[in-house]
Scaffold this motif. Structure first.
Motif, short mmCIF file in Angstrom:
data_model
loop_
_atom_site.label_atom_id
_atom_site.label_comp_id
_atom_site.label_asym_id
_atom_site.label_seq_id
_atom_site.Cartn_x
_atom_site.Cartn_y
_atom_site.Cartn_z
N ASP A 486 0.83 -1.21 0.00
CA ASP A 486 0.00 0.00 0.00
C ASP A 486 0.86 1.25 0.00
N ALA A 487 1.83 1.31 0.90
CA ALA A 487 2.68 2.50 1.00
C ALA A 487 3.52 2.69 -0.25
N VAL A 488 4.09 1.61 -0.77
CA VAL A 488 4.99 1.72 -1.92
C VAL A 488 4.22 2.07 -3.19
N LEU A 489 3.12 1.38 -3.44
CA LEU A 489 2.37 1.64 -4.67
C LEU A 489 1.74 3.02 -4.67
N ASP A 490 1.25 3.46 -3.50
CA ASP A 490 0.70 4.81 -3.42
C ASP A 490 1.76 5.86 -3.73
N ALA A 491 2.97 5.66 -3.17
CA ALA A 491 4.04 6.64 -3.38
C ALA A 491 4.50 6.67 -4.83
N ILE A 492 4.55 5.51 -5.48
CA ILE A 492 5.02 5.45 -6.86
C ILE A 492 3.96 5.95 -7.83
N ASN A 493 2.73 5.54 -7.63
CA ASN A 493 1.68 5.82 -8.62
C ASN A 493 1.01 7.17 -8.46
N ASN A 494 1.09 7.74 -7.28
CA ASN A 494 0.51 9.07 -7.08
C ASN A 494 1.54 10.12 -7.50
N VAL A 495 1.24 10.88 -8.55
CA VAL A 495 2.18 11.85 -9.09
C VAL A 495 2.26 13.05 -8.15
N LEU A 496 3.46 13.38 -7.71
CA LEU A 496 3.65 14.49 -6.79
C LEU A 496 3.83 15.79 -7.56
N PRO A 497 3.56 16.93 -6.93
CA PRO A 497 3.60 18.22 -7.65
C PRO A 497 4.92 18.50 -8.36
N HIS A 498 6.06 18.11 -7.76
CA HIS A 498 7.35 18.46 -8.37
C HIS A 498 7.74 17.47 -9.47
N GLN A 499 6.92 16.45 -9.68
CA GLN A 499 7.27 15.44 -10.68
C GLN A 499 6.04 15.16 -11.56
N PRO A 500 5.63 16.14 -12.38
CA PRO A 500 4.42 15.95 -13.19
C PRO A 500 4.56 14.79 -14.16
N GLN A 501 3.44 14.15 -14.43
CA GLN A 501 3.45 12.99 -15.31
C GLN A 501 3.95 13.35 -16.71
N SER A 502 3.75 14.59 -17.11
CA SER A 502 4.18 15.01 -18.44
C SER A 502 5.70 14.95 -18.60
N ASN A 503 6.43 14.87 -17.50
CA ASN A 503 7.89 14.79 -17.58
C ASN A 503 8.37 13.41 -18.02
N HIS A 504 7.47 12.45 -18.06
CA HIS A 504 7.85 11.10 -18.44
C HIS A 504 7.79 11.00 -19.96
N PRO A 505 8.93 11.00 -20.62
CA PRO A 505 8.94 11.03 -22.09
C PRO A 505 8.31 9.78 -22.71
N THR A 506 8.32 8.68 -21.97
CA THR A 506 7.74 7.46 -22.53
C THR A 506 6.36 7.17 -21.94
N GLY A 507 5.82 8.13 -21.19
CA GLY A 507 4.56 7.89 -20.52
C GLY A 507 4.78 7.10 -19.25
N PHE A 508 3.72 6.90 -18.49
CA PHE A 508 3.86 6.18 -17.23
C PHE A 508 2.70 5.22 -17.06
N LYS A 509 3.04 3.95 -16.93
CA LYS A 509 2.04 2.93 -16.68
C LYS A 509 2.04 2.62 -15.18
N PRO A 510 0.91 2.73 -14.51
CA PRO A 510 0.87 2.47 -13.06
C PRO A 510 1.50 1.12 -12.71
N VAL A 511 2.23 1.13 -11.61
CA VAL A 511 2.93 -0.06 -11.15
C VAL A 511 1.95 -0.94 -10.38
N THR A 512 2.08 -2.24 -10.52
CA THR A 512 1.22 -3.19 -9.81
C THR A 512 2.02 -3.93 -8.74
N TYR A 513 1.31 -4.67 -7.91
CA TYR A 513 1.98 -5.41 -6.84
C TYR A 513 3.00 -6.40 -7.40
#
Length: 564
Positions: A486-513
């Motif tokens: 729960d803690a790890v997936l929330d931290a990875i998949n929830n985009v934080l303000p200083h790291q917008p998803q648009s910065n991912h040149p290849t896009g971002f697929k949510p991480v699974t367990y």
């Protein structure tokens, strides 16, 4: 080598006696009468040895030859670490520099020591695989000369867990002959994976108890059971928590191994004047205490960073010299639930061992001494008297304060940092999403406890005095991220303000367990479980104690008649 209690009333025990006793009858913790000091040449001669060989050498220094002969000791250690998924046992990995101050060279020298490659994917495996085999060895020896028609000698292992100790103890003791193991965990306060890992072990000698309350409540029940002499003697209680000296001793091995691992990567420390420091996420203080013993043996570690979450009794101690349980405005004792639950602890049991040494006058090393045995005994008695007094104050008044010289001695080797859930989640996010920045290094997945240690290391480095001497910082990585999804997936998949998803040149697929967890943990889902739940009438520890003891009586009492 003999062992004594930190509180002074038990002394002269053999290693075997200290291992089986676990907690001293006076409530103290067992420590060796002396700490072997190695010269630099002997330490360096271990640099090319395998992990099991280093561990065997360390054990040999603390265990008499007539207790465990060389061949038997080497076999115990080799079998214990053969259960790990890598011959390195605890591999060292380089971390990328993902801070905003990437021009700080010290941040380029950040490593993690992966302690989670054992059967339960947590650092507790390093010690508990060894402890399980030690129990088995000593029990076989106790029983080998018993008459054929007599009942075998057995033990009842009683332990408390904030998540990982329980699983590691169960996997280290499941199926062991003449051993029954009872593990208490705080109901609803460990991760779902940790709970499933423990309770899905259905071996007849494994018994899980979910206790209403906190880890400290579970720990208090265990300590009270060991202090209940008739109960302790009848059931031959043995401890698996880090109050057991064998656990601390086993954990000392990875400090030596990792020191050599860094040295092999960067070259001779003598030529460069380089220093090595460790950042240790800390709850019950056993993990960092093992490093203290390594230093006292002569390993040239520069400093330990004690990394705590918001349950910060240790951080507050190193700031003020006051060791005090945290309380709410109404005066109730308070344990805060955080993203790093294994560290959600009100009191750090192993800290008693360190304070004993600090009172005695031992800081970084005992150094050369011309003191007579009588003088050494007097210093030990004084330390034990202080510990007994302060531990009573902790129990009766909720805290104690050490003299300034004791605190100063501790600060020679230890510093501390308290982090928040926000900083913990941010670190998990930064080290995973680093792969999407302009830096080519692959992502690294931190579990929340390791993240606490990494944040503390970063902050100590950034706020420290710059130096031209290289400093290598090793963060102890205490568990697989798959144990805290729960803690790890929330931290990875929830985009934080200083790291917008648009910065991912290849896009971002949510991480699974399945992306972050070993297949063995993924396979636990849906397995049948066995657990006994114990209520405490709203937190009454006496009620909890009696109910837990009743479970032990009902489960294995027939093996331990009152007349024994």
């Amino acid at each position: 080598m003999k062992y004594r209690s930190t509180r002074g009333k038990s002394t002269g025990l053999s290693f075997e006696e200290a291992v089986f006793e676990g907690l001293a009858t006076d409530g103290g913790l067992y420590i060796p009468h002396s700490i072997p000091e190695l010269n630099p040449a002997e330490i360096q001669s271990w640099a090319t040895l395998s992990y099991p060989e280093i561990a065997t050498n360390i054990f040999r220094k603390f265990i008499a030859q007539d207790e465990i002969p060389d061949a038997h000791l080497a076999d115990i250690v080799a079998r214990s670490f053969a259960t790990f998924s890598t011959p390195e046992v605890t591999p060292l990995e380089k971390l990328p520099n993902v801070t905003t101050e990437q021009n700080n060279p010290a941040l380029d020298n950040l490593f993690v020591l992966e302690l989670f490659h054992g059967p339960t994917f947590a650092f507790k495996d390093v010690a508990l695989q060894v402890l399980g085999n030690l129990f088995e060895y000593f029990l076989q020896r106790k029983n080998q000369n018993r008459p054929a028609d007599s009942e075998a000698y057995g033990i009842t292992v009683l332990g408390a867990t904030s998540g990982d100790t329980g699983g590691a103890a169960i996997y280290g003791l499941r199926g062991k002959k003449n051993v029954d193991v009872f593990i208490l965990h705080p109901k609803g306060r460990i991760s779902s994976v940790q709970e499933q890992q423990m309770t899905s072990v259905l071996d007849p000698n494994v018994h899980n108890i979910a206790v209403e309350g906190t880890f400290d409540d579970c720990q208090d029940i265990v300590k009270a059971s060991f202090s209940d002499d008739p109960f302790r003697r009848r059931f031959h209680l043995a401890a698996v928590n880090s109050i057991n000296w064998a656990r601390i001793l086993a954990q000392t091995s990875y400090y030596f191994y990792s020191y050599f691992a860094v040295q092999k990567r960067v070259g001779s420390f003598e030529k460069s004047g380089a220093r090595v420091q460790y950042s240790v996420p800390t709850g019950n203080f056993g993990d960092v205490l093992a490093g203290y013993y390594a230093v006292r043996m002569g390993l040239p570690i520069d400093r330990f960073i004690i990394a705590t979450n918001e349950n910060d009794i240790l951080h507050r101690f190193f700031q003020t010299g006051r060791y005090e349980k945290k309380k709410t405005p109404t005066g109730d004792e308070q344990v805060k639930m955080t993203l790093s639950p294994a560290m959600d602890i009100l009191v750090s049991s192993n800290f008693e061992r360190l304070v004993w040494y600090l009172v005695r006058g031992d800081g970084r090393s005992s150094g050369p001494t011309a003191a007579t045995p009588d003088a050494e005994d007097a210093k030990a008695r004084k330390a034990s008297e202080s510990i007994a007094l302060w531990m009573n104050q902790l129990k009766e008044k909720g805290g104690f304060t050490v003299p300034d010289d004791v605190l100063a001695r501790g600060k020679e080797l230890f510093t501390s940092f308290c982090t928040s859930d926000k900083l913990t989640a941010d670190a998990i996010h930064r080290y995973y999403h680093h792969q999407f920045t302009s830096y080519p290094s692959p992502h690294y997945v931190l579990d929340p406890h390791t993240a606490v240690g990494v944040v503390a290391a970063e902050q100590v480095i950034l706020t420290g005095t710059p130096t031209t001497t290289p400093t290598y910082t090793i963060c102890l990585s205490t568990a697989s991220p798959g144990k805290f999804p729960d803690a790890v997936l929330d931290a990875i998949n929830n985009v934080l303000p200083h790291q917008p998803q648009s910065n991912h040149p290849t896009g971002f697929k949510p991480v699974t367990y399945a992306d972050i967890a070993p297949s063995q943990l993924v396979a636990l889902a849906g397995l049948p479980k066995r657990v006994v739940e114990v209520s405490t009438d709203g937190g009454d520890k006496h009620v909890g104690l009696k109910k837990v003891q009743h479970v032990v009586e009902q489960t294995v009492g027939f093996k331990f008649s009152s007349s024994k």
